[in-house]
Design a protein around this motif. Sequence first.
Motif, PDB file in Angstrom:
ATOM      1  N   PHE A   4      68.562   7.044  22.807  1.00  0.00           N
ATOM      2  CA  PHE A   4      68.779   8.224  23.645  1.00  0.00           C
ATOM      3  C   PHE A   4      69.182   7.708  25.014  1.00  0.00           C
ATOM      4  N   VAL A   5      70.342   8.115  25.490  1.00  0.00           N
ATOM      5  CA  VAL A   5      70.819   7.714  26.812  1.00  0.00           C
ATOM      6  C   VAL A   5      70.637   8.892  27.761  1.00  0.00           C
ATOM      7  N   ALA A   6      69.960   8.643  28.857  1.00  0.00           N
ATOM      8  CA  ALA A   6      69.740   9.656  29.885  1.00  0.00           C
ATOM      9  C   ALA A   6      70.335   9.165  31.199  1.00  0.00           C
ATOM     10  N   THR A   7      70.859  10.098  31.971  1.00  0.00           N
ATOM     11  CA  THR A   7      71.366   9.769  33.298  1.00  0.00           C
ATOM     12  C   THR A   7      71.580  11.044  34.094  1.00  0.00           C
ATOM     13  N   SER A   8      71.681  10.893  35.371  1.00  0.00           N
ATOM     14  CA  SER A   8      72.014  12.006  36.254  1.00  0.00           C
ATOM     15  C   SER A   8      73.464  12.409  36.037  1.00  0.00           C
ATOM     16  N   LYS A   9      73.745  13.682  36.272  1.00  0.00           N
ATOM     17  CA  LYS A   9      75.129  14.162  36.159  1.00  0.00           C
ATOM     18  C   LYS A   9      76.059  13.398  37.108  1.00  0.00           C
ATOM     19  N   ARG A  10      75.495  12.775  38.136  1.00  0.00           N
ATOM     20  CA  ARG A  10      76.301  11.971  39.066  1.00  0.00           C
ATOM     21  C   ARG A  10      77.028  10.829  38.358  1.00  0.00           C
ATOM     22  N   PHE A  11      76.455  10.398  37.234  1.00  0.00           N
ATOM     23  CA  PHE A  11      76.957   9.199  36.560  1.00  0.00           C
ATOM     24  C   PHE A  11      77.526   9.499  35.173  1.00  0.00           C
ATOM     25  N   TYR A  12      77.941  10.748  34.942  1.00  0.00           N
ATOM     26  CA  TYR A  12      78.430  11.124  33.612  1.00  0.00           C
ATOM     27  C   TYR A  12      79.648  10.323  33.185  1.00  0.00           C
ATOM     28  N   ASP A  13      80.573  10.029  34.087  1.00  0.00           N
ATOM     29  CA  ASP A  13      81.762   9.259  33.696  1.00  0.00           C
ATOM     30  C   ASP A  13      81.355   7.886  33.156  1.00  0.00           C
ATOM     31  N   GLU A  14      80.502   7.212  33.892  1.00  0.00           N
ATOM     32  CA  GLU A  14      80.018   5.897  33.459  1.00  0.00           C
ATOM     33  C   GLU A  14      79.216   6.019  32.159  1.00  0.00           C
ATOM     34  N   ALA A  15      78.410   7.055  32.065  1.00  0.00           N
ATOM     35  CA  ALA A  15      77.566   7.251  30.878  1.00  0.00           C
ATOM     36  C   ALA A  15      78.405   7.516  29.629  1.00  0.00           C
ATOM     37  N   PRO A  32      73.514  12.849  27.153  1.00  0.00           N
ATOM     38  CA  PRO A  32      73.648  14.104  27.903  1.00  0.00           C
ATOM     39  C   PRO A  32      74.753  14.970  27.305  1.00  0.00           C
ATOM     40  N   TYR A  33      74.648  16.247  27.566  1.00  0.00           N
ATOM     41  CA  TYR A  33      75.655  17.190  27.089  1.00  0.00           C
ATOM     42  C   TYR A  33      76.834  17.175  28.058  1.00  0.00           C
ATOM     43  N   PHE A  34      77.713  16.206  27.861  1.00  0.00           N
ATOM     44  CA  PHE A  34      78.831  16.001  28.767  1.00  0.00           C
ATOM     45  C   PHE A  34      79.757  17.220  28.829  1.00  0.00           C
ATOM     46  N   HIS A  35      79.782  18.017  27.782  1.00  0.00           N
ATOM     47  CA  HIS A  35      80.692  19.151  27.714  1.00  0.00           C
ATOM     48  C   HIS A  35      80.224  20.353  28.552  1.00  0.00           C
ATOM     49  N   LEU A  36      78.973  20.348  28.982  1.00  0.00           N
ATOM     50  CA  LEU A  36      78.470  21.458  29.775  1.00  0.00           C
ATOM     51  C   LEU A  36      78.886  21.314  31.237  1.00  0.00           C
ATOM     52  N   ASP A  37      79.086  22.433  31.894  1.00  0.00           N
ATOM     53  CA  ASP A  37      79.426  22.447  33.312  1.00  0.00           C
ATOM     54  C   ASP A  37      78.146  22.242  34.124  1.00  0.00           C
ATOM     55  N   PRO A  38      77.970  21.087  34.767  1.00  0.00           N
ATOM     56  CA  PRO A  38      76.738  20.819  35.511  1.00  0.00           C
ATOM     57  C   PRO A  38      76.433  21.850  36.593  1.00  0.00           C
ATOM     58  N   THR A  39      77.480  22.400  37.208  1.00  0.00           N
ATOM     59  CA  THR A  39      77.272  23.402  38.255  1.00  0.00           C
ATOM     60  C   THR A  39      76.653  24.670  37.651  1.00  0.00           C
ATOM     61  N   ALA A  40      77.140  25.070  36.498  1.00  0.00           N
ATOM     62  CA  ALA A  40      76.596  26.255  35.829  1.00  0.00           C
ATOM     63  C   ALA A  40      75.154  26.019  35.381  1.00  0.00           C
ATOM     64  N   VAL A  41      74.879  24.827  34.882  1.00  0.00           N
ATOM     65  CA  VAL A  41      73.515  24.505  34.447  1.00  0.00           C
ATOM     66  C   VAL A  41      72.563  24.552  35.640  1.00  0.00           C
ATOM     67  N   ASP A  42      72.951  23.927  36.728  1.00  0.00           N
ATOM     68  CA  ASP A  42      72.092  23.878  37.914  1.00  0.00           C
ATOM     69  C   ASP A  42      71.920  25.238  38.581  1.00  0.00           C
ATOM     70  N   ALA A  43      72.875  26.128  38.396  1.00  0.00           N
ATOM     71  CA  ALA A  43      72.822  27.441  39.040  1.00  0.00           C
ATOM     72  C   ALA A  43      71.886  28.420  38.337  1.00  0.00           C
ATOM     73  N   ASP A  44      71.501  28.104  37.104  1.00  0.00           N
ATOM     74  CA  ASP A  44      70.678  29.017  36.312  1.00  0.00           C
ATOM     75  C   ASP A  44      69.401  28.303  35.872  1.00  0.00           C
ATOM     76  N   PRO A  45      68.268  28.606  36.489  1.00  0.00           N
ATOM     77  CA  PRO A  45      67.018  27.914  36.158  1.00  0.00           C
ATOM     78  C   PRO A  45      66.636  27.992  34.674  1.00  0.00           C
ATOM     79  N   ASP A  46      66.884  29.133  34.031  1.00  0.00           N
ATOM     80  CA  ASP A  46      66.558  29.255  32.606  1.00  0.00           C
ATOM     81  C   ASP A  46      67.452  28.362  31.752  1.00  0.00           C
TER      82      ASP A  46
END
Length: 121
Positions: A4-15, A32-46
């Motif tokens: 399982f590889v985990a990383t911050s969205k900051r490093f998705y390209d490298e990951a 990580p779910y690279f296909h998801l929009d990190p901005t949309a994920v972070d904008a919605d707590p649920d």
Amino acid sequence: MSVFVATSKRFYDEAEQFVERIKACGVMVHHPYFHLDPTAVDADPDYKSRVTLQHFPEIDDCDVFYALCPGGYIGCSVTIELAYAYAKGKEIIVSEPPAEFAVRALITDISSPDQFLTCLK
């Protein structure tokens, strides 16, 4: 073996590149779910909560938890996933020592991406 590889969205390209290199070794990898929009994920707590919880069964399925944390940055979500992996008795490897000292107590080993890949071959 599975990783399982985990990383911050900051490093998705490298990951993404790292994940492809792991797959090339014939190893099953969750990531990580690279296909998801990190901005949309972070904008919605649920949504953010659901995404984090969706990783738990993948962590259950892995043999090794690898955190890619350039410069020691680990982030809150990766810390949660790492703590879950630790509670499940997983081997935890990080690319660099995390800046957060409390997280360091949970780590099995430190191995750069290149070193880690060498061990998989």
